[in-house]
Design a protein around this motif. Structure first.
Motif, PDB file in Angstrom:
ATOM      1  N   VAL A  32      79.863  57.653  16.270  1.00  0.00           N
ATOM      2  CA  VAL A  32      78.592  57.041  16.656  1.00  0.00           C
ATOM      3  C   VAL A  32      77.534  57.366  15.597  1.00  0.00           C
ATOM      4  N   PRO A  33      76.778  56.390  15.099  1.00  0.00           N
ATOM      5  CA  PRO A  33      75.760  56.647  14.077  1.00  0.00           C
ATOM      6  C   PRO A  33      74.701  57.632  14.566  1.00  0.00           C
ATOM      7  N   GLY A  34      74.256  58.495  13.672  1.00  0.00           N
ATOM      8  CA  GLY A  34      73.175  59.426  13.987  1.00  0.00           C
ATOM      9  C   GLY A  34      73.539  60.523  14.957  1.00  0.00           C
ATOM     10  N   LEU A  35      74.836  60.817  15.102  1.00  0.00           N
ATOM     11  CA  LEU A  35      75.272  61.858  16.036  1.00  0.00           C
ATOM     12  C   LEU A  35      74.819  63.226  15.541  1.00  0.00           C
ATOM     13  N   GLU A  36      74.082  63.957  16.365  1.00  0.00           N
ATOM     14  CA  GLU A  36      73.552  65.257  15.971  1.00  0.00           C
ATOM     15  C   GLU A  36      74.638  66.326  16.004  1.00  0.00           C
ATOM     16  N   THR A  37      74.559  67.223  15.029  1.00  0.00           N
ATOM     17  CA  THR A  37      75.503  68.339  14.960  1.00  0.00           C
ATOM     18  C   THR A  37      74.743  69.635  15.191  1.00  0.00           C
ATOM     19  N   GLN A  38      75.094  70.334  16.255  1.00  0.00           N
ATOM     20  CA  GLN A  38      74.460  71.609  16.564  1.00  0.00           C
ATOM     21  C   GLN A  38      75.478  72.732  16.382  1.00  0.00           C
ATOM     22  N   GLY A  39      75.144  73.698  15.554  1.00  0.00           N
ATOM     23  CA  GLY A  39      76.038  74.830  15.345  1.00  0.00           C
ATOM     24  C   GLY A  39      77.131  74.533  14.328  1.00  0.00           C
ATOM     25  N   LYS A  40      77.908  75.552  14.050  1.00  0.00           N
ATOM     26  CA  LYS A  40      78.957  75.447  13.038  1.00  0.00           C
ATOM     27  C   LYS A  40      80.326  75.120  13.624  1.00  0.00           C
ATOM     28  N   LEU A  41      80.455  75.243  14.951  1.00  0.00           N
ATOM     29  CA  LEU A  41      81.777  75.133  15.550  1.00  0.00           C
ATOM     30  C   LEU A  41      81.649  74.595  16.973  1.00  0.00           C
ATOM     31  N   GLY A  42      82.535  73.686  17.357  1.00  0.00           N
ATOM     32  CA  GLY A  42      82.484  73.149  18.714  1.00  0.00           C
ATOM     33  C   GLY A  42      83.582  72.133  18.951  1.00  0.00           C
ATOM     34  N   LEU A  43      83.459  71.382  20.038  1.00  0.00           N
ATOM     35  CA  LEU A  43      84.472  70.419  20.447  1.00  0.00           C
ATOM     36  C   LEU A  43      84.051  68.993  20.100  1.00  0.00           C
ATOM     37  N   VAL A  44      85.036  68.176  19.781  1.00  0.00           N
ATOM     38  CA  VAL A  44      84.826  66.754  19.544  1.00  0.00           C
ATOM     39  C   VAL A  44      85.245  66.006  20.806  1.00  0.00           C
ATOM     40  N   ILE A  45      84.328  65.197  21.342  1.00  0.00           N
ATOM     41  CA  ILE A  45      84.594  64.424  22.560  1.00  0.00           C
ATOM     42  C   ILE A  45      84.550  62.945  22.210  1.00  0.00           C
ATOM     43  N   GLY A  46      85.445  62.153  22.797  1.00  0.00           N
ATOM     44  CA  GLY A  46      85.415  60.736  22.509  1.00  0.00           C
ATOM     45  C   GLY A  46      86.412  59.945  23.310  1.00  0.00           C
TER      46      GLY A  46
END
Length: 364
Positions: free
Chosen positions: A7-21
């Protein structure tokens, strides 16, 4: 997984996490969920973060627990697609696999035990290249992996499938300890259930009515036993144009997963489910992207759920909906001594009544 769209402009918070889709003919990345905050002071670099430990706590185990919680919240067809990292390292070198990518692969194998999905990906956002995303996809069925490009694009129109399912489940005392075995029967009943869509060829409108009929899976019960009855409100999400078979599969998967999650939550709150009567956890939905749900016990409010979703997915939820009604009851075996007491009491009352009638007749 031939192509990935984010998705365009998806914000990234932190260095590590889960990808949902959404996983389908095309895979769409809709959310990057940072791992929940913790009280420890975390290191700055990704390498140190991945290997951070404090006593019995470790970041890798924290991510696995995060994945376990999120997996129970997501409504089909949304799912955990993998893990994202955000750092200055070039993790996908052409000649050899970066040591950090090897660690991420090991972590994805642990998450695969939670999700059981065929594919999981490592989405890397390289800070040196303006956070341009690139992904390495692991195939757990064919034991393969490949680096694939990530393009920007809009998620197609989503269709919301709703249904209310009457449920009647009986559990004996022995079966509570092996709830997964009992729910395997429930699984088979759902698979064989009747599902009807208005459109017989394609899911084209935003909402379609669904009717599923079930029966109690347990035939022979030992006392004491527990009975749960009520309506399950099931929801699934599919992309416009999804085939009927895939839509039905999504609804059935949702029914099966919610039953397992409810019993699991109830077992956490009750050491012995047969001790007293209790309400099965109520499921509520948050109509966001991704669509998520949560399970509330009797003493919890929707505010608890909104906070929980915020902590786990980083989403700010304004409103949640749900209207399920359960009427559970607990049956306890009556001892023989107590049974005989009531029987003798009834016989005694009958004898007294009979004698009274005879006296009245004689006096008359």
């Amino acid at each position: 997984m031939d192509s990935l769209t984010i998705v365009p402009g998806l914000e990234t918070q932190g260095k590590l996490g889960l990808v949902i889709g959404i996983l389908g003919l095309k895979t769409f990345i809709s959310t990057l969920a940072p791992m929940p905050s913790i009280e420890y002071q975390l290191p700055e670099t990704l390498a140190e973060l991945l290997n951070f430990k404090n006593g019995n706590f470790s970041i890798k185990q924290w991510i696995i627990e995060h994945a376990t919680q999120v997996h129970s919240l997501l409504v089909p067809s949304y799912q955990i697609l993998g893990i994202f990292t955000n750092s200055t390292e070039n993790l996908f070198e052409k000649k050899s696999l970066h040591p950090l990518s090897q660690e991420i692969s090991s972590l994805l194998k642990s998450i695969h035990k939670v999700t059981q999905h065929k594919f999981l990906l490592h989405l890397h956002l390289d800070v040196n290249k303006g956070l341009k995303p690139i992904a390495r996809v692991l195939n757990f069925i064919d034991n393969g992996n490949a680096v694939v490009p990530v393009n920007e694009g809009k998620i197609p129109m989503l269709c919301w499938l709703n249904c209310k399912v009457p449920i009647l489940l009986d559990f004996s005392n022995d079966e509570i300890g092996k709830i997964d075995d009992v729910l395997m029967v429930w699984d088979e009943i759902v698979k064989e259930s009747v599902v009807k869509f208005v459109d017989s060829k394609k899911i084209t409108s935003v909402e379609q009515p669904v009717h599923i009929y079930t029966k109690t899976p347990c035939k022979n019960l030992k006392n004491p036993y527990m009975r749960i009855k009520g309506l399950i409100e099931s929801r699934a999400v599919v992309c416009e144009g999804t085939s009927i078979d895939d839509a039905i599969k999504s609804v059935k998967n949702d029914l099966i997963s919610t039953m397992k999650n409810r019993i699991f939550v109830a077992k956490m709150f009750k050491s012995n489910l047969l001790d007293e009567s209790f309400q099965l956890p109520k499921r509520i939905f948050a109509a966001e992207n991704p669509m998520v749900c949560d399970y509330l016990m009797e003493h919890e409010t929707t505010n608890n759920s909104i906070k929980n979703i915020k902590d786990l997915l980083g989403l700010s939820i304004n409103e949640v909906v749900g209207s399920e009604i359960f009427k559970p009851q607990t049956r306890v075996q009556i001892s023989e001594k107590k049974s005989y007491f009531w029987l003798m009491a009834a016989i005694g009352a009958f004898i007294v009544l009979l004698i009274s009638l005879l006296i009245i007749l004689v006096q008359g």
